[in-house]
Scaffold this motif. Structure first.
Motif, PDB file in Angstrom:
ATOM      1  N   UNK B 183      74.499   8.592  96.368  1.00 14.01           N
ATOM      2  CA  UNK B 183      73.443   9.278  97.112  1.00 14.01           C
ATOM      3  C   UNK B 183      73.937  10.664  97.554  1.00 14.01           C
ATOM      4  N   UNK B 184      75.219  10.719  97.924  1.00  9.76           N
ATOM      5  CA  UNK B 184      75.783  12.005  98.333  1.00  9.76           C
ATOM      6  C   UNK B 184      75.764  12.998  97.173  1.00  9.76           C
ATOM      7  N   UNK B 185      75.756  12.479  95.944  1.00 12.47           N
ATOM      8  CA  UNK B 185      75.705  13.364  94.781  1.00 12.47           C
ATOM      9  C   UNK B 185      74.275  13.776  94.475  1.00 12.47           C
ATOM     10  N   UNK B 186      73.340  13.230  95.238  1.00 13.71           N
ATOM     11  CA  UNK B 186      71.940  13.610  95.056  1.00 13.71           C
ATOM     12  C   UNK B 186      71.161  12.681  94.148  1.00 13.71           C
ATOM     13  N   UNK B 187      71.798  11.615  93.668  1.00  9.97           N
ATOM     14  CA  UNK B 187      71.114  10.727  92.731  1.00  9.97           C
ATOM     15  C   UNK B 187      70.087   9.868  93.455  1.00  9.97           C
ATOM     16  N   UNK B 188      69.183   9.343  92.657  1.00 10.71           N
ATOM     17  CA  UNK B 188      68.151   8.440  93.169  1.00 10.71           C
ATOM     18  C   UNK B 188      68.724   7.032  92.967  1.00 10.71           C
ATOM     19  N   UNK B 189      69.260   6.456  94.050  1.00  5.69           N
ATOM     20  CA  UNK B 189      70.017   5.207  93.910  1.00  5.69           C
ATOM     21  C   UNK B 189      69.110   4.012  94.145  1.00  5.69           C
ATOM     22  N   UNK B 190      69.065   3.119  93.196  1.00  6.01           N
ATOM     23  CA  UNK B 190      68.228   1.924  93.379  1.00  6.01           C
ATOM     24  C   UNK B 190      68.992   0.879  94.173  1.00  6.01           C
ATOM     25  N   UNK B 191      68.237   0.032  94.853  1.00  9.55           N
ATOM     26  CA  UNK B 191      68.861  -1.043  95.638  1.00  9.55           C
ATOM     27  C   UNK B 191      69.109  -2.207  94.678  1.00  9.55           C
ATOM     28  N   UNK B 192      70.189  -2.107  93.943  1.00 13.89           N
ATOM     29  CA  UNK B 192      70.446  -3.010  92.818  1.00 13.89           C
ATOM     30  C   UNK B 192      70.967  -4.360  93.322  1.00 13.89           C
ATOM     31  N   UNK B 193      70.180  -5.418  93.175  1.00 11.39           N
ATOM     32  CA  UNK B 193      70.601  -6.692  93.782  1.00 11.39           C
ATOM     33  C   UNK B 193      71.816  -7.303  93.090  1.00 11.39           C
ATOM     34  N   UNK B 194      72.083  -6.909  91.848  1.00 14.16           N
ATOM     35  CA  UNK B 194      73.204  -7.521  91.127  1.00 14.16           C
ATOM     36  C   UNK B 194      74.442  -6.640  91.172  1.00 14.16           C
ATOM     37  N   UNK B 195      74.549  -5.807  92.201  1.00 13.89           N
ATOM     38  CA  UNK B 195      75.635  -4.825  92.191  1.00 13.89           C
ATOM     39  C   UNK B 195      77.023  -5.460  92.166  1.00 13.89           C
ATOM     40  N   UNK B 196      77.118  -6.703  92.595  1.00 11.80           N
ATOM     41  CA  UNK B 196      78.447  -7.332  92.495  1.00 11.80           C
ATOM     42  C   UNK B 196      78.415  -8.588  91.633  1.00 11.80           C
ATOM     43  N   UNK B 197      77.409  -8.710  90.772  1.00  8.21           N
ATOM     44  CA  UNK B 197      77.397  -9.856  89.858  1.00  8.21           C
ATOM     45  C   UNK B 197      78.414  -9.622  88.744  1.00  8.21           C
ATOM     46  N   UNK B 198      78.696 -10.670  87.983  1.00  8.75           N
ATOM     47  CA  UNK B 198      79.798 -10.605  87.018  1.00  8.75           C
ATOM     48  C   UNK B 198      79.387  -9.949  85.708  1.00  8.75           C
ATOM     49  N   UNK B 199      80.296  -9.125  85.129  1.00  9.49           N
ATOM     50  CA  UNK B 199      80.036  -8.438  83.865  1.00  9.49           C
ATOM     51  C   UNK B 199      80.402  -9.302  82.668  1.00  9.49           C
ATOM     52  N   UNK B 200      81.001 -10.450  82.943  1.00 12.88           N
ATOM     53  CA  UNK B 200      81.408 -11.327  81.847  1.00 12.88           C
ATOM     54  C   UNK B 200      82.911 -11.427  81.701  1.00 12.88           C
ATOM     55  N   UNK B 201      83.619 -10.493  82.316  1.00 14.45           N
ATOM     56  CA  UNK B 201      85.076 -10.542  82.268  1.00 14.45           C
ATOM     57  C   UNK B 201      85.584 -10.673  80.840  1.00 14.45           C
ATOM     58  N   UNK B 202      86.570 -11.536  80.643  1.00 11.87           N
ATOM     59  CA  UNK B 202      87.135 -11.669  79.300  1.00 11.87           C
ATOM     60  C   UNK B 202      86.293 -12.600  78.419  1.00 11.87           C
ATOM     61  N   UNK B 203      85.163 -13.058  78.941  1.00 14.73           N
ATOM     62  CA  UNK B 203      84.327 -13.989  78.182  1.00 14.73           C
ATOM     63  C   UNK B 203      83.777 -13.367  76.904  1.00 14.73           C
ATOM     64  N   UNK B 204      83.702 -12.023  76.878  1.00 12.59           N
ATOM     65  CA  UNK B 204      83.245 -11.382  75.648  1.00 12.59           C
ATOM     66  C   UNK B 204      84.150 -11.778  74.485  1.00 12.59           C
ATOM     67  N   UNK B 205      85.420 -12.074  74.794  1.00  9.20           N
ATOM     68  CA  UNK B 205      86.372 -12.432  73.747  1.00  9.20           C
ATOM     69  C   UNK B 205      86.401 -13.937  73.479  1.00  9.20           C
ATOM     70  N   UNK B 206      85.910 -14.711  74.442  1.00 13.88           N
ATOM     71  CA  UNK B 206      86.170 -16.140  74.397  1.00 13.88           C
ATOM     72  C   UNK B 206      84.904 -16.959  74.221  1.00 13.88           C
ATOM     73  N   UNK B 207      83.936 -16.684  75.066  1.00 13.64           N
ATOM     74  CA  UNK B 207      82.681 -17.427  74.980  1.00 13.64           C
ATOM     75  C   UNK B 207      81.553 -16.433  75.008  1.00 13.64           C
ATOM     76  N   UNK B 208      81.322 -15.759  73.875  1.00 12.65           N
ATOM     77  CA  UNK B 208      80.378 -14.641  73.875  1.00 12.65           C
ATOM     78  C   UNK B 208      79.012 -15.033  74.421  1.00 12.65           C
ATOM     79  N   UNK B 209      78.574 -16.248  74.153  1.00  3.27           N
ATOM     80  CA  UNK B 209      77.254 -16.667  74.657  1.00  3.27           C
ATOM     81  C   UNK B 209      77.189 -16.519  76.158  1.00  3.27           C
ATOM     82  N   UNK B 210      78.224 -17.002  76.817  1.00  7.17           N
ATOM     83  CA  UNK B 210      78.305 -16.900  78.275  1.00  7.17           C
ATOM     84  C   UNK B 210      78.286 -15.431  78.703  1.00  7.17           C
TER      85      UNK B 210
END
Ligand SMILES: Cc1cc2nc3c(=O)[nH]c(=O)nc-3n(C[C@H](O)[C@H](O)[C@H](O)COP(=O)(O)OP(=O)(O)OC[C@H]3O[C@@H](n4cnc5c(N)ncnc54)[C@H](O)[C@@H]3O)c2cc1C
Ligand code: SF4
Ligand code: SF4
Ligand code: SF4
Ligand code: SF4
Ligand code: SF4
Ligand code: SF4
Lengths: 200, 336, 674
Positions: B183-210
């Motif tokens: 916001x300090x940079x002037x951007x229009x920041x959305x109130x993103x409810x998943x801001x701390x949800x998981x990106x998948x971690x190393x699962x991209x390498x192991x269980x891609x479906x997950x």
């Protein structure tokens, strides 16, 4: 003599009472994990982003640890599905270090050779081989080697090729292994000593 | 000038080169002096911890030991990668909390002629340093090209706010630090409810479906529900999962998302007036060109219809939580 | 310094087994045999051990020995003096030995309960007994002081507990000052519509009691008031009360309601309406309020903010509005005090994953209570935050902020039942689907489990699992526009996501935010969770460690209405029994000033935490008021010419005690060395 069927074994319970299992897990986790304090509330299982894909929810795993179901726990995919999101850890009403316990269970599964699907542990192994030899990890080599070991994974992944090529083109990444750190000899000694201490 | 010990982490040298370049550019602008730990090693990510406890911690602690030796007055280790940050913080925390464990790790380090005093160094992420040491005012003062009109989804991921050994973040689930910065940079920041949800971690390498499912949740929520132009990450692993695997994710679910995933330092750099190329733009898988061109040519895209904020027409909502000492015993005025 | 020549006394020593509590660790037979032999030269003529010294047989043992063996001093080694010192003092008195010639030493809490090492425990018991024998010979007969009890009583907090206590006492003919902080009495119960387990209407059963309390000739009701200061001791408290200005002349106001009807200023009511509804700047919190007089909320009134308005004054038919009214300070004298200050609801905004305050259709239990109340902001209709839409499905979440180390580690006790009550109300009022998310269903009261079964029969869906998160982020089309409750159904072992329209958080009960300050004001203590601490959790649940101060209801810990009312009545009974005694015995172990050496420096006066020391102007000396002195000994240490001493804790007694203990420990060392 007619062959006896041990009802407990049939139920997945170890025939001999394995009540030390919980304690063992606790001892093998850094810090105080509070693992024996679980009240079976399910907050962990409800929070887990990978919960749908686990054989057993983390909560069920803690119940199984209490019941001494060593084999069933160490063979389950639960710890390997854990993405280390730490949601369970911060939400657990008993302040159990669930994510750390998942690491411990992975350690124990590898050491006991009970890992069922080795995709994850092999990935970790491949990753660590680079680290143990170069002091650094190596993403491209990792992806390549890992897919060699697990070609069926590559099959499951639609279209992995553009991604690997993209790594080289878009990111300008080097296909060569990383530069070895200067203190590699010292690092090897450290890791050797650490392994001895772990085994002790 | 503020001096810090710098732990870059492996990906900064390879896949996250854009992050490295933009971090350097931004730190220079903000007068943050980063002194790289000499001969640092990989932190082992989540992989070593999965295999063997002591070697995993010893591997991490070697970096702390080197940093302590090299510290020269500054006591803060800064890591730009959330996974590296957490590993370093975790090793310090457990060596401190569990004295016997700390002794063991030091015994291993001694085999390589090293030692680390638990609790000696503060381990922090770059975002925290920018926010709390430099401060929003100083950041604002540097902004020459506000990001007005750019709808960004702030994405913090897991390992910064959780488990948060040092109590550095405002909340374990909905921290607002990144929002404030953007916001300090002037951007229009959305109130993103998943801001701390998981990106998948190393699962991209192991269980891609997950992993793909986790990526889908993030990207689709930002795109469909919140009409974000870009998502902003603070960690090379998160950025890589969401960016490099977005194509595969689309293939897997038969969707067609094009959500650019940028590093927060890239947007800071743009706002500070740096050249996009120097900030590593162009190395992302999902191109950010279209999104950025909207603000680049100063003709903000007609505002995407953001989800209508529900106005409590009927019953009043509870007021925001006032922290600690202040209690709200007095009635507030009716909103009418 | 060493004690003067040891007086020749005949001492009896009694070592208690306390079943296995002491005997399981301490070798009691060995200890009593040792005392009989080794302490003979100190005057011990008989030493015995016995299973339960506090039993009537144990007490008779002491009485018989006093008579038959001519004992002049008695030592009992057993539990804490807190528990049984009065018992044994009384036994001595019955047999003709002054109670202050008895000494008790604790070999349970301070010995057998804190170690498993039998040898060390036995040694310590011997040392403790030697210490007691050492001092007891120097003890002097003392006479307790008796002070009259002021029969007036102060009750603080006008919830159902305080009302009950006040009525019991007032009905017996004694006078009560009932002090309530809010404009009306009633407490939380006044906010509810129905009460479990019988689902009877809260107002119907509470309003008559409120009316009685407001109109009783023996009750002085002080609402919108607060206790500022408490001085004195049991039987003789002086209490300062601030009666805050209502800006209404109570002698003129008829409670007609014109003022709040005409008042143009509407504000959210965070107290009675739990933030879900509005009130005016001049208001009564609810129609049945007692007393009927409104108050003007100065912080929100336009006149006080901007200097104009005065609509209320213009329209008041009796001229009762008094903008210049001042707070009144009252001083009252009472003999006993009952605290019934109740609880606060846990602030659910603290749990980020439940979204309260962020997701409009997440409500707290108190908000839901107000919603179901026919006199509440929605006139009893269950609706979403938009004020109109009736939910088709409602999730009720248990244990919000309770049983959770991140928030409160205890079980709030009432919320399982309250959640089941809500399930019934949702069914009754909307006919929709209702889900209960619980960890354990705690329904241990009379007819409570039957209530649980009734709710199951009514079709509530029971899901065992502590809810992980509530979100409005849909993953599937079926979830769009809904609140999704994500939980592990622990009985199935699977994660489930249940879309609903409304979520109700059964937030836990917490000690009042100002509980610590209040406790300090009244000289009592709080637990780690800030609940007031009772004297004994089982046997003395409404008394406190401070004589004359009692606690009742939810201020002592989470409690439902039946338990609160029972405690209110119990506290009243305890108070009435003290009043009935007419006077109260005050411990004689107080400080005393030796006027011959006192130089009148007044150091002691400043040091006494109980303001017990007076300066006698005519003599130029300090004087200890025995009834106020708690025997803490602070003054003794400050007096330079050593003019103050503590009866029952003289230097001589303490030194003899130390010598007894140390000589014994030393003798063990020599034995071990040999
Ligand atoms: C949502 C919900 C639903 C419930 N439903 C039921 C039910 O159906 N059945 C049931 O049995 N129980 C129910 N309970 C429990 C019930 O509310 C309590 O048992 C009961 O209110 C306790 O009464 P109390 O008088 O001790 O405390 P309170 O009701 O809290 O009253 C305390 C009073 O003291 C006053 N006060 C506080 N501090 C001071 C001070 N310093 N000076 C002067 N005055 C002060 C307060 O203003 C208040 O009037 C429910 C609780 C909740 C949260
Ligand atoms: S959240 Fe904690 S207490 Fe609850 S089931 Fe999981 S580990 Fe057990
Ligand atoms: S840390 Fe692992 S086990 Fe815990 S919620 Fe996240 S993925 Fe699940
Ligand atoms: S209008 Fe006057 S008499 Fe009527 S309630 Fe108000 S103050 Fe009392
Ligand atoms: S003076 Fe104050 S209380 Fe009276 S009507 Fe005006 S706003 Fe209401
Ligand atoms: S009473 Fe029930 S809902 Fe309330 S804290 Fe205890 S278990 Fe949880
Ligand atoms: S003993 Fe304590 S209470 Fe008594 S007068 Fe001295 S200081 Fe005051």
């Amino acid at each position: 003599m007619p062959q006896m069927i041990d009802e407990r074994a049939k139920a997945g319970l170890t025939p001999e009472e394995d009540l030390s299992l919980l304690h063992e897990v606790s001892m093998k986790t850094a810090g105080d994990s509070h693992v024996e304090m679980c009240i079976q509330c399910g907050t962990c299982g409800g929070s887990c982003p990978a919960g749908m894909d686990m054989d057993h929810t983390p909560r069920a795993i803690f119940a199984m640890l209490r019941a001494g179901m060593r084999e069933a726990v160490l063979k389950s995919n639960t710890p390997w599905m854990c993405v280390s999101c730490y949601y369970c850890t911060v939400r657990c009403p008993q302040e159990i270090h669930i994510t750390d316990v998942m690491y411990t269970l992975k350690n124990m599964a590898v050491q006991s050779g009970m890992v069922q699907d080795s995709t994850a542990s092999d990935f970790s192994r491949t990753f660590i081989n680079f680290v143990e030899n170069y002091g650094r990890s190596f993403e491209i080599g990792l992806a390549g080697l890992h897919n060699l070991i697990h070609p069926r994974l590559a099959l499951r992944l639609p279209n992995m090729a553009p991604m690997a090529i993209g790594m080289l083109t878009k990111k300008g990444m080097s296909p060569l292994p990383p530069k070895r750190i200067k203190g590699m000899k010292g690092l090897k000694k450290i890791l050797k000593r650490a392994k001895e201490l772990e085994a002790a | 000038m503020s001096d810090y010990i710098f732990y870059p982490g492996c990906s900064m040298e390879s896949s996250a080169k854009a992050y490295y370049d933009s971090v350097m550019s931004v730190c220079q602008a903000l007068d943050i002096q980063l002194n790289e730990i000499d001969d640092w090693n990989c932190c082992g990510a989540t992989e070593y911890l999965s295999l063997e406890r002591m070697p995993a911690y010893a591997l991490i602690a070697r970096n702390l030991a080197l940093a302590e030796k090299q510290s020269n007055g500054s006591k803060t280790v800064v890591a730009p990668c959330s996974a590296c940050y957490l590993n370093l913080a975790k090793a310090d925390h457990y060596m401190h909390e569990d004295k016997a464990f700390g002794k063991n790790i030091n015994e291993a380090l001694a085999a390589g002629g090293l030692h680390y005093t638990p609790g000696k160094l503060a381990v922090r992420h770059l975002l925290d340093v920018v926010l709390n040491d430099i401060g929003l005012e100083a950041v604002k003062a540097k902004v020459v090209k506000p990001l007005t009109g750019l709808r960004v989804a702030p994405y913090i991921g897991c390992m910064l706010p959780r488990p948060d050994y040092g109590n550095r973040y405002s909340d374990t689930e909905n921290p607002t630090e990144l929002d404030d910065l953007l916001r300090a940079l002037g951007a229009d920041v959305i109130d993103f409810p998943l801001r701390t949800a998981c990106c998948g971690g190393h699962m991209t390498q192991i269980g891609p479906g997950t992993a793909f499912e986790l990526i889908r949740r993030l990207v689709s929520t930002a795109a469909d529900q919140y009409k974000a132009d870009v998502m902003v990450a603070v960690c090379p692993m998160c950025q890589m999962n969401l960016d490099a695997f977005q194509g595969q994710m689309n293939g897997y679910f038969k969707t067609d998302y094009h959500m650019p995933i940028l590093f927060f330092t890239q947007l800071m750099g743009i706002a500070f007036g740096a050249d996009a190329k120097e900030l590593g733009f162009g190395s992302e898988f999902v191109s950010a060109r279209e999104a950025m061109s909207r603000i680049g040519v100063q003709t903000p895209e007609p505002a995407a219809d953001a989800p209508a904020k529900k106005k409590p027409a009927g019953l009043p909502m509870p007021p925001p939580l006032v922290h600690a000492s202040q209690t709200t015993t007095h009635s507030k005025e009716a909103g009418q | 310094m060493s004690p003067t020549k040891r007086p020749k006394e005949r001492i009896g020593v009694y070592v208690c087994h306390c079943g296995s509590n002491i005997a399981g660790v301490v070798d009691v037979a060995e200890v009593s045999a040792w005392a009989g032999k080794e302490l003979e030269q100190d005057g011990v003529v008989v030493a015995r051990d016995y299973k339960f010294m506090c039993s009537s047989l144990g007490q008779e043992l002491i009485e018989r020995d006093i008579k038959e063996k001519g004992l002049t001093r008695v030592v009992v080694a057993a539990c804490s003096p807190h528990l049984h010192e009065p018992t044994f003092r009384a036994a001595c008195a019955r047999a003709g030995v002054n109670p202050y010639l008895f000494e008790m030493t604790n070999i349970r809490e301070q010995d057998s309960w804190v170690t498993t090492d039998k040898i060390e425990a036995t040694k310590k018991a011997k040392a403790l007994i030697a210490a007691a024998v050492g001092r007891v010979a120097y003890q002097k007969p003392l006479e307790s002081l008796y002070v009259p009890i002021d029969p007036n009583v102060l009750v603080v907090g006008g919830g159902v507990t305080g009302i009950q206590a006040a009525l019991e006492i007032a009905n017996s003919g004694q006078h009560v000052y009932l002090v309530e902080r809010e404009p009306s009495i009633g407490g939380h119960m006044a906010q509810f519509d129905k009460t479990f387990p019988t689902l009877d209407c809260s107002a119907c059963i509470l309003t008559p009691k409120m009316f009685d309390a407001g109109n009783h000739k023996n009750i002085t009701l002080l609402t919108w008031s607060e206790v500022e200061k408490v001085e004195g001791y049991i039987g003789n408290f002086t209490v300062t009360i601030r009666k805050r200005a209502r800006y209404i002349d109570e002698s003129l106001c008829t409670g007609c309601g014109v003022c709040w009807e005409k008042c143009p200023k509407k504000v959210v009511d965070p107290v009675f309406e739990a933030g879900l509804g509005y009130r005016k700047a001049v208001y009564v919190p609810f129609p049945q309020a007692v007393p009927k007089y409104p108050v003007i909320d100065r912080e929100n009134c336009t006149y006080y903010l901007k200097g104009t308005c005065k609509a209320c004054e213009k329209f008041c038919p009796t001229g009762a509005i008094k903008f210049d009214q001042q707070d009144e300070i009252l001083t009252v004298k009472v003999g006993n005090i009952i605290l019934a200050t109740g609880y606060d609801l846990f602030d659910a905004r603290k749990i980020p994953n439940y979204g309260y305050g962020r997701l409009p259709n997440v409500f707290t239990s108190l908000e839901f209570e107000r919603m179901t109340n026919a006199a509440g902001p929605t006139l009893g209709k269950v609706v979403l935050r938009d004020g109109v839409t009736q939910p088709k499905s409602v999730a009720i979440i248990h244990c919000v902020g309770s049983r959770d180390k991140n928030y409160n580690n205890y079980c709030s006790g009432i919320c399982c039942m309250q959640s089941l009550k809500f399930a019934h109300l949702v069914k009754e009022k909307t006919g929709g689907e209702v889900y209960q998310f619980y960890i354990d269903m705690r329904t241990p009261g009379k007819t409570y489990d039957e209530f649980y079964q009734r709710i199951i029969q009514e079709g509530a869906n029971m899901i065992r699992g502590k809810v992980a998160e509530i979100t409005d982020t849909a993953r599937h089309p079926s979830e769009e526009g809904k609140l999704i409750v994500q939980v592990e159904d622990t009985l199935v072992g699977k994660q489930r996501r249940i879309p609903v329209d409304m979520v109700v958080l059964s937030a836990g009960l917490e000690a009042r935010a100002d509980a610590k300050e209040v406790a300090q004001k009244f000289g009592i203590s709080c637990s780690a969770d800030d609940w007031f601490i009772e004297r004994h959790p089982k046997l003395d649940p409404v008394a406190t460690m401070t004589d004359g101060v009692f606690v009742a209801g939810a201020c002592q810990g989470p409690k439902d209405i039946p338990a609160s009312v029972a405690q209110g009545a119990a506290a009243a009974a305890r108070v009435l029994s003290i009043i009935g005694q007419g006077e109260i015995e005050i411990e004689a172990a107080t400080a005393i000033v030796d006027e011959a050496t006192c130089v009148g420096c007044k150091e002691c006066i400043a040091s006494c935490p109980y303001q017990a020391i007076q300066y006698l102007e005519d003599k130029g000396k300090a004087y200890v008021q025995e009834a106020l002195c708690k025997g803490c000994g602070t003054c003794v240490g400050t007096c330079l010419p050593k003019s103050i001493s503590l009866k029952h804790f003289t230097d001589e007694q303490i030194v003899a005690e130390m010598i007894g203990a140390m000589q014994t420990m030393k003798s063990f060392e020599t034995v071990e060395a040999a």
